[in-house]
Design a protein around this motif. Structure first.
Motif, PDB file in Angstrom:
ATOM      1  N   GLY A  81     -26.766 -22.903  -6.391  1.00 21.39           N
ATOM      2  CA  GLY A  81     -25.440 -23.020  -5.587  1.00 21.39           C
ATOM      3  C   GLY A  81     -24.442 -23.535  -6.516  1.00 21.39           C
ATOM      4  O   GLY A  81     -23.565 -24.102  -5.786  1.00 21.39           O
ATOM      5  N   GLU A  82     -24.681 -23.725  -7.638  1.00 20.64           N
ATOM      6  CA  GLU A  82     -23.654 -24.244  -8.719  1.00 20.64           C
ATOM      7  C   GLU A  82     -23.523 -23.082  -9.741  1.00 20.64           C
ATOM      8  O   GLU A  82     -24.456 -22.434 -10.136  1.00 20.64           O
ATOM      9  CB  GLU A  82     -24.029 -25.525  -9.208  1.00 20.64           C
ATOM     10  CG  GLU A  82     -24.223 -26.677  -8.291  1.00 20.64           C
ATOM     11  CD  GLU A  82     -24.681 -28.080  -8.605  1.00 20.64           C
ATOM     12  OE1 GLU A  82     -24.128 -28.981  -8.323  1.00 20.64           O
ATOM     13  OE2 GLU A  82     -25.414 -27.917  -9.684  1.00 20.64           O
ATOM     14  N   VAL A  83     -22.047 -23.189 -10.281  1.00 23.60           N
ATOM     15  CA  VAL A  83     -21.853 -22.428 -11.597  1.00 23.60           C
ATOM     16  C   VAL A  83     -22.156 -23.480 -12.622  1.00 23.60           C
ATOM     17  O   VAL A  83     -21.042 -24.443 -12.722  1.00 23.60           O
ATOM     18  CB  VAL A  83     -20.776 -21.741 -11.513  1.00 23.60           C
ATOM     19  CG1 VAL A  83     -20.392 -21.109 -12.685  1.00 23.60           C
ATOM     20  CG2 VAL A  83     -20.697 -20.776 -10.204  1.00 23.60           C
ATOM     21  N   GLU A  84     -22.652 -23.369 -13.688  1.00 25.31           N
ATOM     22  CA  GLU A  84     -22.524 -24.342 -14.821  1.00 25.31           C
ATOM     23  C   GLU A  84     -21.713 -23.802 -15.905  1.00 25.31           C
ATOM     24  O   GLU A  84     -21.953 -22.458 -16.349  1.00 25.31           O
ATOM     25  CB  GLU A  84     -24.048 -24.476 -15.359  1.00 25.31           C
ATOM     26  CG  GLU A  84     -24.196 -25.571 -16.533  1.00 25.31           C
ATOM     27  CD  GLU A  84     -25.536 -25.601 -17.080  1.00 25.31           C
ATOM     28  OE1 GLU A  84     -26.292 -26.372 -16.269  1.00 25.31           O
ATOM     29  OE2 GLU A  84     -25.697 -24.797 -17.909  1.00 25.31           O
ATOM     30  N   LEU A  85     -20.535 -24.197 -15.922  1.00 20.46           N
ATOM     31  CA  LEU A  85     -19.588 -23.675 -17.163  1.00 20.46           C
ATOM     32  C   LEU A  85     -19.621 -24.690 -18.196  1.00 20.46           C
ATOM     33  O   LEU A  85     -19.582 -25.780 -18.297  1.00 20.46           O
ATOM     34  CB  LEU A  85     -18.180 -23.777 -16.622  1.00 20.46           C
ATOM     35  CG  LEU A  85     -18.022 -22.802 -15.227  1.00 20.46           C
ATOM     36  CD1 LEU A  85     -16.746 -23.035 -14.628  1.00 20.46           C
ATOM     37  CD2 LEU A  85     -18.185 -21.416 -15.693  1.00 20.46           C
ATOM     38  N   THR A  86     -19.372 -24.074 -19.386  1.00 15.17           N
ATOM     39  CA  THR A  86     -18.951 -24.776 -20.668  1.00 15.17           C
ATOM     40  C   THR A  86     -17.518 -24.763 -20.862  1.00 15.17           C
ATOM     41  O   THR A  86     -16.857 -23.613 -20.961  1.00 15.17           O
ATOM     42  CB  THR A  86     -19.707 -24.286 -21.953  1.00 15.17           C
ATOM     43  OG1 THR A  86     -21.020 -24.339 -21.715  1.00 15.17           O
ATOM     44  CG2 THR A  86     -19.617 -25.153 -23.212  1.00 15.17           C
ATOM     45  N   CYS A  87     -16.920 -25.890 -20.876  1.00 17.06           N
ATOM     46  CA  CYS A  87     -15.485 -26.115 -21.183  1.00 17.06           C
ATOM     47  C   CYS A  87     -15.280 -27.084 -22.299  1.00 17.06           C
ATOM     48  O   CYS A  87     -15.536 -28.325 -22.225  1.00 17.06           O
ATOM     49  CB  CYS A  87     -14.887 -26.818 -20.090  1.00 17.06           C
ATOM     50  SG  CYS A  87     -14.971 -25.819 -18.346  1.00 17.06           S
TER      51      CYS A  87
END
Length: 77
Positions: A6-12
């Motif tokens: 249920g989560e989107v893991e993003l690299t910022c």
């Protein structure tokens, strides 16, 4: 980028953050669940900018011409 639990893991930049699927649905009208098998297509649907101003929010835009929305995030654990 990963779609999990249920989560989107993003690299910022040098930071990894988690944004809930519900935020993508509510703020950008995107359902991450539809892209589980095609992350590249999901990645092309939006762009996010991290601005370190003390708030735990990303500025995200659907497509290239839409308005930016603020999506709250949590640091990845």
């Amino acid at each position: 980028m990963e779609l999990e639990r249920g989560e989107v893991e993003l690299t910022c930049g040098n930071r990894v953050v988690d944004v809930s699927w519900s935020q993508f649905r509510r703020q950008l009208n995107l359902d991450p669940g539809q892209y589980k098998r095609d992350l590249r297509s999901f990645d092309r649907q939006f762009r996010c900018i991290y601005e370190p101003r003390g708030r735990k929010e990303l500025l995200c835009q659907r497509g290239r011409n839409g308005e930016f929305a603020r999506l709250p995030f949590r640091d990845d654990d």
